[in-house]
Structures are given as structure tokens and as C-alpha cells.
Design a protein around this motif. Structure first.
Motif, PDB file in Angstrom:
ATOM      1  N   GLU A 167      36.575  13.354   5.464  1.00 42.85           N
ATOM      2  CA  GLU A 167      37.100  13.567   4.105  1.00 42.85           C
ATOM      3  C   GLU A 167      36.999  12.300   3.268  1.00 42.85           C
ATOM      4  O   GLU A 167      36.591  12.347   2.104  1.00 42.85           O
ATOM      5  N   LEU A 168      37.367  11.176   3.847  1.00 41.44           N
ATOM      6  CA  LEU A 168      37.265   9.909   3.125  1.00 41.44           C
ATOM      7  C   LEU A 168      35.796   9.557   2.894  1.00 41.44           C
ATOM      8  O   LEU A 168      35.420   9.134   1.799  1.00 41.44           O
ATOM      9  N   ASP A 169      34.963   9.758   3.909  1.00 45.28           N
ATOM     10  CA  ASP A 169      33.534   9.461   3.777  1.00 45.28           C
ATOM     11  C   ASP A 169      32.890  10.281   2.658  1.00 45.28           C
ATOM     12  O   ASP A 169      32.018   9.784   1.945  1.00 45.28           O
ATOM     13  N   ASP A 170      33.329  11.526   2.494  1.00 43.92           N
ATOM     14  CA  ASP A 170      32.786  12.371   1.425  1.00 43.92           C
ATOM     15  C   ASP A 170      33.122  11.831   0.035  1.00 43.92           C
ATOM     16  O   ASP A 170      32.353  12.014  -0.908  1.00 43.92           O
ATOM     17  N   LEU A 171      34.262  11.174  -0.097  1.00 47.93           N
ATOM     18  CA  LEU A 171      34.661  10.620  -1.390  1.00 47.93           C
ATOM     19  C   LEU A 171      33.983   9.280  -1.684  1.00 47.93           C
ATOM     20  O   LEU A 171      33.876   8.878  -2.839  1.00 47.93           O
ATOM     21  N   ALA A 172      33.561   8.596  -0.645  1.00 48.36           N
ATOM     22  CA  ALA A 172      33.016   7.247  -0.807  1.00 48.36           C
ATOM     23  C   ALA A 172      31.568   7.271  -1.277  1.00 48.36           C
ATOM     24  O   ALA A 172      30.786   8.130  -0.886  1.00 48.36           O
ATOM     25  N   HIS A 173      31.236   6.296  -2.112  1.00 49.48           N
ATOM     26  CA  HIS A 173      29.843   6.100  -2.490  1.00 49.48           C
ATOM     27  C   HIS A 173      29.071   5.530  -1.305  1.00 49.48           C
ATOM     28  O   HIS A 173      27.894   5.814  -1.129  1.00 49.48           O
ATOM     29  N   GLU A 174      29.755   4.694  -0.536  1.00 49.53           N
ATOM     30  CA  GLU A 174      29.171   4.137   0.691  1.00 49.53           C
ATOM     31  C   GLU A 174      30.306   3.931   1.681  1.00 49.53           C
ATOM     32  O   GLU A 174      31.406   3.551   1.311  1.00 49.53           O
ATOM     33  N   TYR A 175      30.015   4.198   2.946  1.00 46.15           N
ATOM     34  CA  TYR A 175      31.040   4.011   3.976  1.00 46.15           C
ATOM     35  C   TYR A 175      30.412   3.447   5.240  1.00 46.15           C
ATOM     36  O   TYR A 175      29.221   3.566   5.470  1.00 46.15           O
ATOM     37  N   LEU A 176      31.276   2.820   6.034  1.00 47.05           N
ATOM     38  CA  LEU A 176      30.893   2.323   7.344  1.00 47.05           C
ATOM     39  C   LEU A 176      31.919   2.881   8.315  1.00 47.05           C
ATOM     40  O   LEU A 176      33.110   2.572   8.221  1.00 47.05           O
ATOM     41  N   SER A 177      31.447   3.729   9.202  1.00 47.61           N
ATOM     42  CA  SER A 177      32.326   4.374  10.164  1.00 47.61           C
ATOM     43  C   SER A 177      32.227   3.656  11.508  1.00 47.61           C
ATOM     44  O   SER A 177      31.140   3.477  12.040  1.00 47.61           O
ATOM     45  N   VAL A 178      33.379   3.252  12.028  1.00 44.31           N
ATOM     46  CA  VAL A 178      33.450   2.544  13.295  1.00 44.31           C
ATOM     47  C   VAL A 178      34.116   3.494  14.291  1.00 44.31           C
ATOM     48  O   VAL A 178      35.300   3.373  14.591  1.00 44.31           O
ATOM     49  N   ALA A 179      33.353   4.459  14.759  1.00 37.52           N
ATOM     50  CA  ALA A 179      33.896   5.451  15.688  1.00 37.52           C
ATOM     51  C   ALA A 179      34.229   4.770  17.008  1.00 37.52           C
ATOM     52  O   ALA A 179      33.364   4.128  17.610  1.00 37.52           O
ATOM     53  N   PRO A 180      35.477   4.893  17.485  1.00 38.65           N
ATOM     54  CA  PRO A 180      35.896   4.170  18.681  1.00 38.65           C
ATOM     55  C   PRO A 180      35.052   4.471  19.920  1.00 38.65           C
ATOM     56  O   PRO A 180      34.841   3.595  20.749  1.00 38.65           O
ATOM     57  N   ASP A 181      34.531   5.669  20.016  1.00 35.21           N
ATOM     58  CA  ASP A 181      33.759   6.038  21.201  1.00 35.21           C
ATOM     59  C   ASP A 181      32.266   5.736  21.072  1.00 35.21           C
ATOM     60  O   ASP A 181      31.515   5.915  22.019  1.00 35.21           O
ATOM     61  N   GLN A 182      31.829   5.247  19.886  1.00 35.63           N
ATOM     62  CA  GLN A 182      30.400   5.026  19.681  1.00 35.63           C
ATOM     63  C   GLN A 182      30.046   3.606  19.243  1.00 35.63           C
ATOM     64  O   GLN A 182      28.982   3.099  19.578  1.00 35.63           O
ATOM     65  N   ALA A 183      30.931   2.963  18.486  1.00 38.24           N
ATOM     66  CA  ALA A 183      30.619   1.627  17.962  1.00 38.24           C
ATOM     67  C   ALA A 183      30.742   0.572  19.062  1.00 38.24           C
ATOM     68  O   ALA A 183      31.639   0.650  19.896  1.00 38.24           O
ATOM     69  N   PRO A 184      29.853  -0.409  19.048  1.00 34.04           N
ATOM     70  CA  PRO A 184      29.906  -1.462  20.070  1.00 34.04           C
ATOM     71  C   PRO A 184      30.974  -2.525  19.785  1.00 34.04           C
ATOM     72  O   PRO A 184      31.113  -3.469  20.546  1.00 34.04           O
ATOM     73  N   VAL A 185      31.696  -2.383  18.674  1.00 35.57           N
ATOM     74  CA  VAL A 185      32.730  -3.355  18.310  1.00 35.57           C
ATOM     75  C   VAL A 185      34.014  -2.627  17.946  1.00 35.57           C
ATOM     76  O   VAL A 185      34.013  -1.434  17.634  1.00 35.57           O
ATOM     77  N   SER A 186      35.102  -3.359  17.949  1.00 29.20           N
ATOM     78  CA  SER A 186      36.392  -2.791  17.551  1.00 29.20           C
ATOM     79  C   SER A 186      36.466  -2.688  16.033  1.00 29.20           C
ATOM     80  O   SER A 186      35.667  -3.299  15.304  1.00 29.20           O
ATOM     81  N   PHE A 187      37.447  -1.966  15.560  1.00 30.97           N
ATOM     82  CA  PHE A 187      37.660  -1.818  14.123  1.00 30.97           C
ATOM     83  C   PHE A 187      37.962  -3.181  13.497  1.00 30.97           C
ATOM     84  O   PHE A 187      37.460  -3.510  12.424  1.00 30.97           O
ATOM     85  N   THR A 188      38.752  -3.992  14.178  1.00 27.41           N
ATOM     86  CA  THR A 188      39.086  -5.332  13.682  1.00 27.41           C
ATOM     87  C   THR A 188      37.843  -6.217  13.633  1.00 27.41           C
ATOM     88  O   THR A 188      37.624  -6.935  12.649  1.00 27.41           O
ATOM     89  N   ALA A 189      37.025  -6.168  14.672  1.00 23.48           N
ATOM     90  CA  ALA A 189      35.798  -6.976  14.696  1.00 23.48           C
ATOM     91  C   ALA A 189      34.857  -6.547  13.569  1.00 23.48           C
ATOM     92  O   ALA A 189      34.202  -7.391  12.946  1.00 23.48           O
ATOM     93  N   ALA A 190      34.795  -5.249  13.296  1.00 25.55           N
ATOM     94  CA  ALA A 190      33.944  -4.767  12.206  1.00 25.55           C
ATOM     95  C   ALA A 190      34.388  -5.357  10.867  1.00 25.55           C
ATOM     96  O   ALA A 190      33.557  -5.714  10.032  1.00 25.55           O
ATOM     97  N   GLN A 191      35.698  -5.468  10.660  1.00 28.16           N
ATOM     98  CA  GLN A 191      36.206  -6.064   9.423  1.00 28.16           C
ATOM     99  C   GLN A 191      35.756  -7.520   9.305  1.00 28.16           C
ATOM    100  O   GLN A 191      35.374  -7.976   8.219  1.00 28.16           O
ATOM    101  N   HIS A 192      35.776  -8.244  10.417  1.00 25.43           N
ATOM    102  CA  HIS A 192      35.317  -9.631  10.396  1.00 25.43           C
ATOM    103  C   HIS A 192      33.823  -9.720  10.100  1.00 25.43           C
ATOM    104  O   HIS A 192      33.384 -10.581   9.337  1.00 25.43           O
ATOM    105  N   LEU A 193      33.038  -8.833  10.705  1.00 24.05           N
ATOM    106  CA  LEU A 193      31.593  -8.835  10.457  1.00 24.05           C
ATOM    107  C   LEU A 193      31.290  -8.542   8.990  1.00 24.05           C
ATOM    108  O   LEU A 193      30.428  -9.174   8.380  1.00 24.05           O
TER     109      LEU A 193
END
Length: 196
Positions: free
Chosen positions: A137-163
Motif C-alpha cells: 500500500e505504501l509502495d503504491d503511493l510512493a514515486h520511488e521506494y526501496l523495500s527491505v524484505a526481511p526474508d530476502q534482503a541481505p541487510v537489516s532495515f537499519t543497515a539499509a538506512q545507513h547505506l
């Protein structure tokens, strides 16, 4: 996580598609945030306010010389007497306008009130960016999004924010062809021409 740890993480990720997506998202953030000096609004959820990301973006703003990258942290319930930079409430989203960027950081599914405010900001012309953990739902509203799916992303949500914050402060890829690159090289080696 300090700058050395983020750099080490970037080295570990190498040329993975994840790192490329993070940099692409950060370039979008940098480009949309640089339009106005105070037009980057950063909001999280009532349970998770992205104050740490706000601090890193503010630091990258100063280091890169991009005032628009310094965000206004929008809080769900700022305490009475909070310093001005920590006292901006949700009514600020109601004042969002064209040319501003709303960056939503949500480690859980966005609530209906947040989605409504994001929708309203988009309707008046604000650019919407989202960093989430897989929120359609949030992704549909966004012009651009970065999804950090816990079961698929190689980094944590916090690490993604740092990157993202580190990449947002980096200069983008050089623009132009061979002549403009050669001109920049000559300027770097010999200095700009007297008339410049």
C-alpha cells in the motif's frame, strides 16, 4: 553503525543488485531533496521515528554541501517543550506542497492515518519516497521506494538506512560525454581558465 562499518558493508555487498538499488534510491532522494533548502520531510511510524536517519542525512547534507538533504523530522507526538528541530508534528504533513519531498521510513505496514497523510501530500504535488519492509500500500503511493524484505534482503532495515544516507551524500555519476569529462580533467589538473 559508523562510517567504517558502512564502508565495509558496501565492500561485502560488492556489485550486488542490492547495492545498485540502494544507490539508485539514494540518487533519487538526493535529486528530489536538493530542489528546496527545507523541503525534505522525514516521517516514520508512531513506534519508530527515524531520528537516527535524520541525523545521518543532516550530516551528509553538511559534508556534501546540499542544504536540501537536511531533513525536517516530522513526529507523531512531539513532547511539549521539545527543541524546534524535534518539535515538528504531523500537521506539517498537511502543509506539504509541490516541490517538497516526503520520505517515509516504515519498518512495519503503514497505518491508515499515515497512508492517508501520504496520499494527501502526493495529491498536492509532493514527491513521495518510501523505505519499508515490503508494504504494497505504501509502495503504491510512493514515486520511488526501496523495500527491505526481511526474508530476502541481505541487510537489516537499519543497515539499509545507513547505506541510503551515505549514498545520498555521494556525487552522482558524471554527466556528459568525452569532451565534458576531458574538460573536467583539464580543470582539475591545470585549474579553471582566467575568465571563469
Amino acid at each position: 553503525m559508523d562510517a567504517d562499518q558502512v564502508t565495509a558493508l558496501r565492500i561485502l555487498l560488492g556489485s550486488s543488485p542490492w547495492l545498485a538499488r540502494t544507490r539508485s534510491f539514494a540518487r533519487t532522494l538526493r535529486g528530489s531533496a536538493s530542489r528546496t533548502a527545507s523541503g525534505l520531510l522525514l516521517v516514520g511510524t508512531p513506534e519508530e521515528e527515524p531520528w537516527h536517519l535524520a541525523a545521518h542525512l543532516d550530516q551528509e547534507s553538511r559534508l556534501a554541501g546540499i542544504p536540501g538533504l537536511s531533513p525536517t523530522l516530522v513526529r507523531w507526538a512531539p513532547p511539549p517543550g521539545a527543541p524546534p528541530h524535534l518539535g515538528v508534528g504531523m500537521t506539517r504533513l498537511e502543509q506539504a506542497r509541490r516541490g517538497e519531498t516526503l520520505f517515509v521510513v516504515s519498518p512495519e505496514a503503514a497505518s491508515a492515518p499515515l497512508l492517508q497523510r501520504v496520499h494527501d501530500a502526493r495529491k498536492v504535488g509532493a514527491t513521495i519516497l518510501a523505505l519499508d519492509q515490503g508494504d504494497p500500500e505504501l509502495d503504491d503511493l510512493a514515486h520511488e521506494y526501496l523495500s527491505v524484505a526481511p526474508d530476502q534482503a541481505p541487510v537489516s532495515f537499519t543497515a539499509a538506512q545507513h547505506l541510503v544516507s551515505l549514498a545520498a551524500g555521494e556525487p552522482g555519476p558524471a554527466k556528459g560525454g568525452v569532451r565534458s569529462r576531458l574538460a573536467r580533467l583539464l580543470d582539475a589538473v591545470s585549474g579553471p581558465q582566467a575568465g571563469d
